[in-house]
Write a protein that holds these residues in place. Sequence first.
Motif, PDB file in Angstrom:
ATOM      1  N   GLU A  48       4.068   7.401   7.029  1.00  0.00           N
ATOM      2  CA  GLU A  48       2.975   6.997   6.133  1.00  0.00           C
ATOM      3  C   GLU A  48       2.742   5.492   6.195  1.00  0.00           C
ATOM      4  OE1 GLU A  48       5.353   9.108   5.279  1.00  0.00           O
ATOM      5  OE2 GLU A  48       4.114  10.933   5.219  1.00  0.00           O
ATOM      6  N   ALA A  49       3.832   4.728   6.275  1.00  0.00           N
ATOM      7  CA  ALA A  49       3.709   3.267   6.347  1.00  0.00           C
ATOM      8  C   ALA A  49       3.021   2.837   7.644  1.00  0.00           C
ATOM      9  CB  ALA A  49       5.084   2.617   6.244  1.00  0.00           C
ATOM     10  N   ALA A  50       3.303   3.530   8.737  1.00  0.00           N
ATOM     11  CA  ALA A  50       2.721   3.163  10.028  1.00  0.00           C
ATOM     12  C   ALA A  50       1.221   3.365  10.066  1.00  0.00           C
ATOM     13  CB  ALA A  50       3.376   3.968  11.151  1.00  0.00           C
ATOM     14  N   ILE A  51       0.703   4.252   9.214  1.00  0.00           N
ATOM     15  CA  ILE A  51      -0.730   4.515   9.200  1.00  0.00           C
ATOM     16  C   ILE A  51      -1.514   3.267   8.814  1.00  0.00           C
ATOM     17  CG2 ILE A  51      -2.547   5.845   8.027  1.00  0.00           C
ATOM     18  CD1 ILE A  51      -0.535   8.178   7.883  1.00  0.00           C
ATOM     19  N   VAL A  52      -0.929   2.410   7.984  1.00  0.00           N
ATOM     20  CA  VAL A  52      -1.627   1.192   7.532  1.00  0.00           C
ATOM     21  C   VAL A  52      -1.944   0.258   8.708  1.00  0.00           C
ATOM     22  CG1 VAL A  52      -1.518  -0.847   6.051  1.00  0.00           C
ATOM     23  CG2 VAL A  52      -0.648   1.348   5.218  1.00  0.00           C
ATOM     24  N   PRO A  53      -0.941  -0.224   9.465  1.00  0.00           N
ATOM     25  CA  PRO A  53      -1.282  -1.103  10.591  1.00  0.00           C
ATOM     26  C   PRO A  53      -2.073  -0.399  11.695  1.00  0.00           C
ATOM     27  CG  PRO A  53       1.062  -0.583  10.625  1.00  0.00           C
ATOM     28  CD  PRO A  53       0.524  -0.091   9.318  1.00  0.00           C
ATOM     29  N   LEU A  54      -1.803   0.893  11.895  1.00  0.00           N
ATOM     30  CA  LEU A  54      -2.569   1.633  12.904  1.00  0.00           C
ATOM     31  C   LEU A  54      -4.051   1.676  12.540  1.00  0.00           C
ATOM     32  CD1 LEU A  54      -0.175   4.644  13.620  1.00  0.00           C
ATOM     33  CD2 LEU A  54      -0.931   2.960  15.302  1.00  0.00           C
ATOM     34  N   ILE A  65       9.517  -0.366  14.999  1.00  0.00           N
ATOM     35  CA  ILE A  65       9.860  -0.846  13.660  1.00  0.00           C
ATOM     36  C   ILE A  65      10.194   0.329  12.734  1.00  0.00           C
ATOM     37  CG2 ILE A  65       8.476  -2.946  13.860  1.00  0.00           C
ATOM     38  CD1 ILE A  65       6.425  -1.532  11.974  1.00  0.00           C
ATOM     39  N   GLY A  66      10.641   1.424  13.332  1.00  0.00           N
ATOM     40  CA  GLY A  66      11.090   2.561  12.540  1.00  0.00           C
ATOM     41  C   GLY A  66       9.987   3.366  11.907  1.00  0.00           C
ATOM     42  N   ALA A  67       8.874   3.511  12.617  1.00  0.00           N
ATOM     43  CA  ALA A  67       7.735   4.242  12.053  1.00  0.00           C
ATOM     44  C   ALA A  67       7.877   5.747  12.179  1.00  0.00           C
ATOM     45  CB  ALA A  67       6.448   3.797  12.746  1.00  0.00           C
ATOM     46  N   GLY A  68       8.878   6.205  12.878  1.00  0.00           N
ATOM     47  CA  GLY A  68       9.001   7.635  13.121  1.00  0.00           C
ATOM     48  C   GLY A  68       8.134   8.053  14.296  1.00  0.00           C
ATOM     49  N   GLY A  69       8.094   9.345  14.553  1.00  0.00           N
ATOM     50  CA  GLY A  69       7.284   9.833  15.654  1.00  0.00           C
ATOM     51  C   GLY A  69       7.991   9.764  16.992  1.00  0.00           C
ATOM     52  N   LEU A  70       7.234  10.011  18.040  1.00  0.00           N
ATOM     53  CA  LEU A  70       7.808  10.084  19.382  1.00  0.00           C
ATOM     54  C   LEU A  70       8.324   8.740  19.877  1.00  0.00           C
ATOM     55  CD1 LEU A  70       5.162  12.494  20.924  1.00  0.00           C
ATOM     56  CD2 LEU A  70       7.569  13.021  20.511  1.00  0.00           C
ATOM     57  N   GLY A  71       7.650   7.645  19.505  1.00  0.00           N
ATOM     58  CA  GLY A  71       8.111   6.328  19.920  1.00  0.00           C
ATOM     59  C   GLY A  71       9.477   6.012  19.350  1.00  0.00           C
ATOM     60  N   ASP A  72       9.668   6.297  18.077  1.00  0.00           N
ATOM     61  CA  ASP A  72      10.953   6.080  17.420  1.00  0.00           C
ATOM     62  C   ASP A  72      12.036   6.955  18.051  1.00  0.00           C
ATOM     63  OD1 ASP A  72      12.602   4.981  15.272  1.00  0.00           O
ATOM     64  OD2 ASP A  72      12.551   6.990  14.432  1.00  0.00           O
ATOM     65  N   LEU A  73      11.686   8.195  18.361  1.00  0.00           N
ATOM     66  CA  LEU A  73      12.626   9.109  19.009  1.00  0.00           C
ATOM     67  C   LEU A  73      13.059   8.583  20.372  1.00  0.00           C
ATOM     68  CD1 LEU A  73      14.068  11.874  19.164  1.00  0.00           C
ATOM     69  CD2 LEU A  73      11.955  12.803  20.138  1.00  0.00           C
ATOM     70  N   ALA A  74      12.090   8.102  21.149  1.00  0.00           N
ATOM     71  CA  ALA A  74      12.406   7.586  22.483  1.00  0.00           C
ATOM     72  C   ALA A  74      13.339   6.377  22.403  1.00  0.00           C
ATOM     73  CB  ALA A  74      11.123   7.204  23.212  1.00  0.00           C
ATOM     74  N   ILE A 122       0.822  -1.214   0.000  1.00  0.00           N
ATOM     75  CA  ILE A 122       0.000   0.000   0.000  1.00  0.00           C
ATOM     76  C   ILE A 122       0.857   1.265   0.000  1.00  0.00           C
ATOM     77  CG2 ILE A 122      -1.677   1.349   1.329  1.00  0.00           C
ATOM     78  CD1 ILE A 122      -2.869  -1.302   2.290  1.00  0.00           C
ATOM     79  N   ALA A 123       1.851   1.308   0.902  1.00  0.00           N
ATOM     80  CA  ALA A 123       2.640   2.529   1.084  1.00  0.00           C
ATOM     81  C   ALA A 123       3.944   2.528   0.291  1.00  0.00           C
ATOM     82  CB  ALA A 123       2.943   2.725   2.569  1.00  0.00           C
ATOM     83  N   GLY A 124       4.333   1.371  -0.250  1.00  0.00           N
ATOM     84  CA  GLY A 124       5.586   1.297  -0.991  1.00  0.00           C
ATOM     85  C   GLY A 124       6.801   1.080  -0.119  1.00  0.00           C
ATOM     86  N   THR A 125       6.595   1.103   1.192  1.00  0.00           N
ATOM     87  CA  THR A 125       7.673   0.869   2.152  1.00  0.00           C
ATOM     88  C   THR A 125       7.052   0.412   3.470  1.00  0.00           C
ATOM     89  OG1 THR A 125       9.506   1.906   3.372  1.00  0.00           O
ATOM     90  CG2 THR A 125       7.612   3.285   2.880  1.00  0.00           C
TER      91      THR A 125
END
Length: 216
Positions: A90-96, A167-176, A82-85
Motif C-alpha cells: 500500500e505504501a509503494a502505491i504512493v510513489p508509484l 525499499i521493502g515494498a513487497g511484490g516480485l522485486g522484493d522477493l527477487a 498518507i499510508a501510515g508507513t
Amino acid sequence: MSPIILNIILQSTLQTLEMVFASTAISVVIGLPLALFMITTGPGGLYHLPFAARIVGILVDALRAIPFIILLVILIPLTRFIAGTSLGTEAAIVPLSIAGIPYFARIAEVALREVDSGLIDAVKAMGGTRLTIIRSVLIPEALPSLVGSLTVTLITMVGASAMAGTIGAGGLGDLAIRYGYQRFNTTVMMDVVAVLIVMVFIIQICGNALARWLKH
C-alpha cells in the motif's frame, strides 16, 4: 520448485498486480485531466492560457526528470503521512502513482494531439461548446491511442514496482532481492524474471487487442 516458494511467488505476483493497477488507475484519473489541460490551454487550444499550460508542463517535466529510485526516498515522509508507513504494498502505491501521473500525462498529451484538427473545427462551426469538443471529439477520437498510452504506463509500472522492492515494498522485486540476491538463489531470481516477462506480454497483448477493437 518447492510448494512454499511457489506460494511466495504467487503472493508476490498478486502484490505486484495490486501496486501496478492501483497506481496506474490513479495516474490515469489525474494524468488525463492534466493532459487535457495542457492541450486545451496551449497554443491553438480551446482556452487561450499558454502561461498556465507552460507552468503545468514544467511541473510535469520536473517530476518526470527525477529518477524513480530517488523519488522513492524523497517521498518517504509523504508516504508515511498518507499510508501510515513507508513499507509494504500500500505504501509503494504512493510513489508509484506520483511517478506515473506525469508520465501518463505526457504520453496522453501526445495521443490527444493526434486528433484531426478538422474535426474540432467542424464541431466549432456547428456551434459545439468547448466541453462538447472535449467530451465528444478529443477523448473519443484519441481513445485507441489513449489505450496504447495506458498499456505503456502499465508496463512501466511493472518495472517501477519491481524497483520499489529495494525499499521493502513487497511484490516480485522484493522477493527477487530477499530470496534471490541476498540468499544467492539464482533460481528464484530467474523465476521472478520469468513471471515479470509473462506479465508484460499479457498486458501488451491485451492492450494491443483493445486498441485494435476501438479503431473498428
